[in-house]
Design a protein around this motif. Structure first.
Motif, PDB file in Angstrom:
ATOM      1  N   ALA A 102       0.841  -1.197   0.000  1.00 15.54           N
ATOM      2  CA  ALA A 102       0.000   0.000   0.000  1.00 15.54           C
ATOM      3  C   ALA A 102       0.872   1.242   0.000  1.00 15.54           C
ATOM      4  CB  ALA A 102      -0.935   0.008   1.206  1.00 15.54           C
ATOM      5  N   ASP A 103       0.301   2.332  -0.485  1.00 16.74           N
ATOM      6  CA  ASP A 103       0.910   3.661  -0.400  1.00 16.74           C
ATOM      7  C   ASP A 103      -0.047   4.570   0.360  1.00 16.74           C
ATOM      8  OD1 ASP A 103       3.467   3.702  -1.828  1.00 16.74           O
ATOM      9  OD2 ASP A 103       2.277   3.133  -3.582  1.00 16.74           O
ATOM     10  N   PHE A 104       0.351   5.004   1.552  1.00 22.10           N
ATOM     11  CA  PHE A 104      -0.462   5.874   2.395  1.00 22.10           C
ATOM     12  C   PHE A 104       0.288   7.190   2.578  1.00 22.10           C
ATOM     13  CE2 PHE A 104      -2.608   2.172   4.886  1.00 22.10           C
ATOM     14  CZ  PHE A 104      -3.399   1.887   3.777  1.00 22.10           C
ATOM     15  N   ASN A 105      -0.411   8.302   2.373  1.00 22.65           N
ATOM     16  CA  ASN A 105       0.266   9.586   2.524  1.00 22.65           C
ATOM     17  C   ASN A 105      -0.650  10.618   3.178  1.00 22.65           C
ATOM     18  OD1 ASN A 105      -1.005  11.474   0.281  1.00 22.65           O
ATOM     19  ND2 ASN A 105      -0.726   9.463  -0.666  1.00 22.65           N
ATOM     20  N   TYR A 106      -0.009  11.556   3.860  1.00 17.71           N
ATOM     21  CA  TYR A 106      -0.704  12.736   4.367  1.00 17.71           C
ATOM     22  C   TYR A 106       0.324  13.862   4.430  1.00 17.71           C
ATOM     23  CZ  TYR A 106      -4.388  15.317   6.850  1.00 17.71           C
ATOM     24  OH  TYR A 106      -5.359  16.225   7.198  1.00 17.71           O
ATOM     25  N   THR A 150      -8.426   9.709   0.382  1.00 19.58           N
ATOM     26  CA  THR A 150      -7.507  10.248   1.386  1.00 19.58           C
ATOM     27  C   THR A 150      -7.348   9.196   2.480  1.00 19.58           C
ATOM     28  OG1 THR A 150      -7.074  12.113   2.886  1.00 19.58           O
ATOM     29  CG2 THR A 150      -9.352  11.372   2.698  1.00 19.58           C
ATOM     30  N   ILE A 151      -6.545   9.489   3.494  1.00 21.08           N
ATOM     31  CA  ILE A 151      -6.316   8.525   4.571  1.00 21.08           C
ATOM     32  C   ILE A 151      -7.102   8.873   5.834  1.00 21.08           C
ATOM     33  CG2 ILE A 151      -4.343   9.558   5.793  1.00 21.08           C
ATOM     34  CD1 ILE A 151      -4.793   5.874   4.634  1.00 21.08           C
ATOM     35  N   GLU A 152      -7.793   9.997   5.839  1.00 23.82           N
ATOM     36  CA  GLU A 152      -8.651  10.359   6.975  1.00 23.82           C
ATOM     37  C   GLU A 152      -9.867  11.111   6.460  1.00 23.82           C
ATOM     38  OE1 GLU A 152      -8.998  13.734   8.463  1.00 23.82           O
ATOM     39  OE2 GLU A 152      -8.113  14.447   6.606  1.00 23.82           O
ATOM     40  N   HIS A 153     -11.002  10.973   7.182  1.00 26.19           N
ATOM     41  CA  HIS A 153     -12.277  11.529   6.738  1.00 26.19           C
ATOM     42  C   HIS A 153     -12.549  11.084   5.301  1.00 26.19           C
ATOM     43  CE1 HIS A 153     -15.267  15.129   6.801  1.00 26.19           C
ATOM     44  NE2 HIS A 153     -15.774  14.079   7.416  1.00 26.19           N
ATOM     45  N   ILE A 154     -12.521   9.777   5.126  1.00 30.33           N
ATOM     46  CA  ILE A 154     -12.613   9.174   3.795  1.00 30.33           C
ATOM     47  C   ILE A 154     -13.992   9.398   3.185  1.00 30.33           C
ATOM     48  CG2 ILE A 154     -12.504   6.986   2.536  1.00 30.33           C
ATOM     49  CD1 ILE A 154     -10.500   6.053   4.675  1.00 30.33           C
ATOM     50  N   ARG A 155     -13.973   9.785   1.926  1.00 33.05           N
ATOM     51  CA  ARG A 155     -15.207  10.031   1.192  1.00 33.05           C
ATOM     52  C   ARG A 155     -15.526   8.915   0.193  1.00 33.05           C
ATOM     53  NH1 ARG A 155     -13.582  14.185  -0.988  1.00 33.05           N
ATOM     54  NH2 ARG A 155     -13.192  13.423  -3.093  1.00 33.05           N
ATOM     55  N   PRO A 196      -1.430   7.842   8.479  1.00 34.14           N
ATOM     56  CA  PRO A 196      -1.070   6.628   7.755  1.00 34.14           C
ATOM     57  C   PRO A 196      -0.693   5.470   8.675  1.00 34.14           C
ATOM     58  CG  PRO A 196      -0.047   8.533   6.718  1.00 34.14           C
ATOM     59  CD  PRO A 196      -0.639   9.006   8.011  1.00 34.14           C
ATOM     60  N   LEU A 197      -0.002   5.767   9.785  1.00 37.45           N
ATOM     61  CA  LEU A 197       0.384   4.695  10.700  1.00 37.45           C
ATOM     62  C   LEU A 197      -0.836   4.018  11.308  1.00 37.45           C
ATOM     63  CD1 LEU A 197       3.505   6.079  12.632  1.00 37.45           C
ATOM     64  CD2 LEU A 197       3.426   4.391  10.811  1.00 37.45           C
ATOM     65  N   TYR A 198      -1.772   4.813  11.799  1.00 33.57           N
ATOM     66  CA  TYR A 198      -2.975   4.233  12.387  1.00 33.57           C
ATOM     67  C   TYR A 198      -3.791   3.468  11.344  1.00 33.57           C
ATOM     68  CZ  TYR A 198      -3.432   5.318  17.340  1.00 33.57           C
ATOM     69  OH  TYR A 198      -3.293   5.315  18.707  1.00 33.57           O
ATOM     70  N   ALA A 199      -3.832   3.986  10.122  1.00 32.00           N
ATOM     71  CA  ALA A 199      -4.562   3.293   9.066  1.00 32.00           C
ATOM     72  C   ALA A 199      -3.943   1.922   8.803  1.00 32.00           C
ATOM     73  CB  ALA A 199      -4.566   4.125   7.793  1.00 32.00           C
ATOM     74  N   ALA A 200      -2.622   1.858   8.740  1.00 30.67           N
ATOM     75  CA  ALA A 200      -1.933   0.593   8.486  1.00 30.67           C
ATOM     76  C   ALA A 200      -2.175  -0.409   9.606  1.00 30.67           C
ATOM     77  CB  ALA A 200      -0.439   0.840   8.314  1.00 30.67           C
ATOM     78  N   ILE A 239       4.873   5.018   3.514  1.00 32.75           N
ATOM     79  CA  ILE A 239       4.286   6.128   4.268  1.00 32.75           C
ATOM     80  C   ILE A 239       4.930   7.437   3.830  1.00 32.75           C
ATOM     81  CG2 ILE A 239       4.011   7.156   6.566  1.00 32.75           C
ATOM     82  CD1 ILE A 239       2.412   4.621   6.297  1.00 32.75           C
ATOM     83  N   LYS A 240       4.122   8.441   3.578  1.00 31.84           N
ATOM     84  CA  LYS A 240       4.649   9.790   3.319  1.00 31.84           C
ATOM     85  C   LYS A 240       3.951  10.778   4.248  1.00 31.84           C
ATOM     86  CE  LYS A 240       5.835  11.476  -0.693  1.00 31.84           C
ATOM     87  NZ  LYS A 240       7.199  11.981  -0.341  1.00 31.84           N
ATOM     88  N   ALA A 241       4.753  11.654   4.873  1.00 30.16           N
ATOM     89  CA  ALA A 241       4.212  12.719   5.715  1.00 30.16           C
ATOM     90  C   ALA A 241       4.922  14.017   5.363  1.00 30.16           C
ATOM     91  CB  ALA A 241       4.413  12.394   7.195  1.00 30.16           C
ATOM     92  N   GLY A 242       4.209  15.132   5.421  1.00 27.33           N
ATOM     93  CA  GLY A 242       4.852  16.396   5.098  1.00 27.33           C
ATOM     94  C   GLY A 242       4.103  17.604   5.610  1.00 27.33           C
ATOM     95  N   LYS A 243       4.874  18.628   6.012  1.00 28.74           N
ATOM     96  CA  LYS A 243       4.281  19.879   6.458  1.00 28.74           C
ATOM     97  C   LYS A 243       4.807  21.079   5.684  1.00 28.74           C
ATOM     98  CE  LYS A 243       2.821  20.612  10.555  1.00 28.74           C
ATOM     99  NZ  LYS A 243       1.399  20.361  10.266  1.00 28.74           N
ATOM    100  N   ASN A 244       5.812  20.868   4.844  1.00 23.53           N
ATOM    101  CA  ASN A 244       6.290  21.943   3.959  1.00 23.53           C
ATOM    102  C   ASN A 244       5.905  21.662   2.512  1.00 23.53           C
ATOM    103  OD1 ASN A 244       8.069  19.827   3.498  1.00 23.53           O
ATOM    104  ND2 ASN A 244       9.819  21.175   3.147  1.00 23.53           N
ATOM    105  N   ILE A 245       5.111  20.620   2.310  1.00 20.86           N
ATOM    106  CA  ILE A 245       4.603  20.255   0.984  1.00 20.86           C
ATOM    107  C   ILE A 245       3.137  19.856   1.124  1.00 20.86           C
ATOM    108  CG2 ILE A 245       6.842  19.440   0.117  1.00 20.86           C
ATOM    109  CD1 ILE A 245       5.868  16.576   0.676  1.00 20.86           C
ATOM    110  N   THR A 246       2.446  19.829  -0.010  1.00 23.30           N
ATOM    111  CA  THR A 246       1.073  19.316  -0.046  1.00 23.30           C
ATOM    112  C   THR A 246       1.010  18.203  -1.080  1.00 23.30           C
ATOM    113  OG1 THR A 246       0.044  21.395   0.624  1.00 23.30           O
ATOM    114  CG2 THR A 246      -1.337  19.847  -0.588  1.00 23.30           C
TER     115      THR A 246
END
Length: 325
Positions: free
Chosen positions: A143-147, A249-254, A182-186, A224-231
Motif C-alpha cells: 500500500a501507499d499511504f500519505n498525508y 484520502t487517509i482520513e475523513h474518507i469520502r 497513515p500509521l494508524y490506518a496501516a 508512508i509519506k508525511a509532510g508539512k512543507n509540501i502538499t
C-alpha cells in the motif's frame, strides 16, 4: 451527559468541542490555560464555563473527562495528573513522545479506574471497518499511504521563528503531526508491522519537514509519506492480487473504489461523517458509558504499537526531541 474539561486553547480544541456537542454526549464545563485571560477568550463562545489557570484546581473541579490538546511534549505529565485525579483522558494525537509513556499512562488509568484514549480520529472511522471487511478475502501486496499538507506555520518558520509544530522542545515534526494518520490506518487494516524505517528532510534541530517511511510486514510493505512543507494531492492505494483499492484520502474518507485487473470498478459503501471528529468522540463516549473491555484493549494495544513505530522511525531518521538530547 459527560461533563468535559479542556486543556489547550487552539483551534483544534474548538473543533473537538464542536464534535463533542454535536454528538449529544458531552457538555463543556471547564477550561484550563496558563493565563486566565486566554481561557476567558477561548470560552467566550460557550456558556457557564469555569476558568482555571492552576492545574491542581482544574482537576479538583467537577468534570468527567478531559480533552488535552496542549503541545505534544506536555501531554504525558498533564495526562498523568488527570488520571491520578480520577478523570478520564482524551489525548490529542500524538498522545505521547515515548512508547514507555503510553504504557505508564495505561497503567495509571487502570489503577485509577479511568479510561485513556488517543484522539487519532481516522482509527475510529466506520470507513475502515468497511474497507477491512472488503479486504478480508484478498491477498495484500502492499500500500501507499500519505498525508502531506502545507502548514499554516510555514511562513513563521521561514521568517526565522520556531513554531511549536516544528520545535524539538515541543516534540514537533511532520511524522508526529501528520504521519500518525497513515500509521494508524496501516495498523487498523493490517495489524502489527515487523519493523519500520523513515528518511526525512530535517531542520537543524532534527525535526522533519517531510519524509518517507516503510512499514515492513511478513509478505508486503506499506509506504508512508508525511509532510508539512509540501502538499500531496495523491490518493492512497492498497494493492492486492485481484486489483487496487483507491481511497481519496487517509482520513475523513469520502470514497473507496476497487478496480480489478480488467478495469472493472466496485464502489464501497462509504458514508463520510458530517464532522471529522464525530466518530471518535462518539466511540469514546460509548466506551465510557458501556465499557467493552475487549475492544478497549484492542485500542490500547494498537496505540502502543503505533508509538513503538513512531519511536523506531524517529531513531532511523535521527529525530531527537529536546528531552532526549
Amino acid at each position: 451527559m459527560l461533563k468535559l474539561g479542556v486543556i489547550g486553547t487552539g483551534a483544534i480544541s474548538h473543533h473537538f468541542i464542536e464534535a463533542a456537542h454535536s454528538s449529544g454526549e458531552y457538555k463543556l464545563v471547564a477550561v484550563y490555560s496558563r493565563k486566565l485571560e486566554t481561557a476567558a477568550t477561548f470560552a467566550s463562545r460557550y456558556q457557564n464555563i469555569q476558568l482555571f489557570n492552576q492545574l491542581e484546581d482544574f482537576f479538583k473541579s467537577s468534570f468527567d473527562v478531559v480533552y488535552i490538546a496542549s503541545p505534544n511534549s506536555l501531554h504525558f505529565a498533564q495526562a498523568k495528573v488527570a488520571l491520578s485525579a480520577g478523570k478520564h483522558v482524551i489525548l490529542e494525537k500524538p498522545a505521547v513522545t515515548q512508547p514507555q509513556e503510553w504504557l505508564d499512562l495505561v497503567q495509571t488509568a487502570e489503577k485509577n479506574h479511568c479510561f485513556i484514549f488517543e484522539a487519532a480520529r481516522n482509527y475510529h472511522e466506520e470507513a475502515f471497518t468497511t474497507i477491512k471487511n472488503f479486504l478480508a478475502d484478498k491477498q495484500i501486496l502492499g500500500a501507499d499511504f500519505n498525508y502531506a499538507k502545507y502548514s499554516s506555520k510555514m511562513p513563521d518558520l521561514l521568517a526565522g521563528q520556531t513554531p511549536n509544530v516544528f520545535s524539538d522542545r515541543f516534540a514537533g515534526g511532520a511524522l508526529m503531526d501528520l504521519g500518525i494518520y497513515p500509521l494508524y490506518a496501516a495498523v487498523r487494516l493490517f495489524g502489527k508491522a515487523q519493523d519500520a524505517t523513515y528518511q526525512a528532510q530535517q531542520l537543524d534541530n532534527s525535526m522533519d519537514l517531510n519524509g518517507d517511511g516503510i512499514l515492513l510486514y511478513p509478505d508486503f510493505q506499506i509506504h508512508i509519506k508525511a509532510g508539512k512543507n509540501i502538499t500531496s494531492n495523491l490518493p492512497c492505494e492498497i494493492y492486492t492480487t485481484d486489483g487496487t483499492l483507491t481511497l481519496n484520502t487517509i482520513e475523513h474518507i469520502r470514497s473507496a473504489i476497487f478496480t480489478d485487473h480488467k478495469g472493472n470498478d466496485i464502489h464501497l459503501p462509504i458514508q463520510q461523517a458530517p464532522h471529522t471528529m464525530i466518530e471518535e468522540v462518539a466511540a469514546f463516549a460509548n466506551m465510557m458509558k458501556e465499557p467493552d473491555q475487549s475492544l478497549y484493549q484492542d485500542w490500547l494495544n494498537d496505540a502502543a504499537h503505533v508509538h513503538h513505530l513512531f519511536y523506531t522511525m524517529r531513531q532511523t531518521a535521527g529525530i531527537r526531541f529536546e528531552a532526549e538530547k
